[in-house]
Design an enzyme around this catalytic site. Structure first.
Site, PDB file in Angstrom:
ATOM      1  N   ALA A 158     -15.458   4.601 -58.388  1.00 44.60           N
ATOM      2  CA  ALA A 158     -14.039   4.906 -58.296  1.00 44.60           C
ATOM      3  C   ALA A 158     -14.059   6.446 -58.511  1.00 44.60           C
ATOM      4  O   ALA A 158     -12.866   6.826 -58.357  1.00 44.60           O
ATOM      5  CB  ALA A 158     -13.482   4.154 -59.681  1.00 44.60           C
ATOM      6  N   LYS A 159     -15.225   7.086 -59.064  1.00 44.39           N
ATOM      7  CA  LYS A 159     -15.197   8.690 -58.939  1.00 44.39           C
ATOM      8  C   LYS A 159     -13.928   9.058 -59.923  1.00 44.39           C
ATOM      9  O   LYS A 159     -13.225  10.221 -59.453  1.00 44.39           O
ATOM     10  CB  LYS A 159     -15.178   9.309 -57.735  1.00 44.39           C
ATOM     11  CG  LYS A 159     -16.426   8.962 -56.807  1.00 44.39           C
ATOM     12  CD  LYS A 159     -16.482   9.660 -55.742  1.00 44.39           C
ATOM     13  CE  LYS A 159     -17.833   9.129 -54.715  1.00 44.39           C
ATOM     14  NZ  LYS A 159     -17.763   7.738 -54.349  1.00 44.39           N
ATOM     15  N   ARG A 160     -13.778   8.526 -60.937  1.00 51.63           N
ATOM     16  CA  ARG A 160     -12.321   9.106 -61.821  1.00 51.63           C
ATOM     17  C   ARG A 160     -12.731  10.261 -62.340  1.00 51.63           C
ATOM     18  O   ARG A 160     -13.881  10.587 -62.811  1.00 51.63           O
ATOM     19  CB  ARG A 160     -12.133   7.880 -62.890  1.00 51.63           C
ATOM     20  CG  ARG A 160     -11.550   6.627 -62.259  1.00 51.63           C
ATOM     21  CD  ARG A 160     -10.259   6.771 -61.334  1.00 51.63           C
ATOM     22  NE  ARG A 160     -10.075   5.360 -61.018  1.00 51.63           N
ATOM     23  CZ  ARG A 160      -9.677   4.996 -59.711  1.00 51.63           C
ATOM     24  NH1 ARG A 160      -9.838   5.827 -58.540  1.00 51.63           N
ATOM     25  NH2 ARG A 160      -9.264   3.936 -59.323  1.00 51.63           N
TER      26      ARG A 160
END
Length: 300
Positions: free
Chosen positions: A96-98
């Site tokens: 999700a590369k938050r």
């Protein structure tokens, strides 16, 4: 449902199934037409993929963007797929590369890393999450705190596989490359007990497409799990993947997504598609297999 810590899952699942991570990136244009005949296509595709990979791989990586792009149906399929995989003992990486500051980062950590028993919703609970460090070290702290508390894992972007990564990641900041500074930051989370040989819960994303950079960065990350995307559709060389390895089984995980699932002939039957996916899994597993004790490729 997985109750083991991320480090235990990595050690156990690599021992039994190897380093390959099956990526699940649902895109109708890349998969057999038969899936598009039903409104439930995204759930059907996830179920099909999990049926195929169970017992073959120890890890799956769900790319959140593809599910979000399908709205509520996609999010429902993502939640169900993550739960099913974890219940089967397959370690789940949510890509999700938050990354954000303060309370927002803490909310992301609660959404993806916090068990129901500790106040999480459980709808999108992963074993490991990818995160983006662009806004600085303070944005990582809520994720690290949550992962450490609940036995989860993190993969922090370090030197990514995309062609444009060098624009920033290979630039100098002071007298260091930015990717080296990121590696120092990531590696620092694994130095709590210098006498321990255990792999840290905070890992690094380093592309399989950049083996020279990967070799340099591995020297800075001796006890870190590296997630190395780029094989398959992005053209990474399986023979060069070993430059990213350290000395510990489980310190390199290799995700392949479109390289497993994409087809040119979309009229393929589901039976033939399953055979194709299984053959590709076996091919990638053979290509990246490694014998740490002998420091050489296993012979097929």
């Amino acid at each position: 449902m997985n109750s083991s810590s991320w480090s235990d899952l990595v050690q156990n699942n690599v021992e039994h199934f190897g380093d390959l991570v099956a990526g699940i990136d649902p895109a109708l244009a890349d998969i057999p037409k038969v899936f598009g005949a039903a409104e439930s296509w995204i759930s059907d595709f996830v179920d099909f993929t999990l049926d195929a990979v169970e017992g073959q791989v120890g890890f799956v990586k769900f790319q959140s963007a593809y599910f979000e792009a399908s709205g509520l149906a996609g999010l429902t399929a993502l939640s169900a797929g993550m739960k099913r995989a974890r219940e089967a003992g397959i370690a789940v990486i949510l890509d999700a590369k938050r990354g954000d500051i303060g309370a927002t980062a803490a909310a992301y950590a609660r959404a993806y890393l916090t068990p129901v028993s500790e106040g999480g919703s459980g709808d999108f609970e992963a074993d490991c999450l990818t995160i983006n460090p662009l806004m600085g070290p303070d944005t990582l702290e809520p994720f690290v705190d949550c992962a450490t508390r609940f036995g989860k894992g993190l993969f922090v972007l370090c030197r990514t596989s995309n062609p444009g990564a060098s624009w920033l990641q290979d630039r100098m900041a002071g007298n260091r490359l930015i990717s080296d500074r990121l590696a120092d930051l990531i590696g620092g989370y694994g130095k709590g007990d210098p006498s321990s040989s255990a792999l840290g819960v905070v890992g690094a994303v380093i592309g399989a497409t950049v083996p020279q950079e990967g070799r340099r960065l591995r020297q800075l990350l001796p006890r870190t799990v590296i997630l190395a995307p780029g094989l398959g559709a992005q053209g990474g060389d399986p023979a060069a993947i070993h430059s990213l390895r350290g000395n510990t089984p489980g310190d390199l995980l290799v995700p392949v997504s479109r390289g497993l699932s994409r087809v040119e002939d979309r009229s393929i039957s589901l039976a033939d598609y399953r055979d194709l996916v299984l053959a590709r899994i076996e091919g990638f597993k053979t290509a990246i297999a490694y014998d740490y004790s002998g420091a050489r490729l296993k012979q097929a």
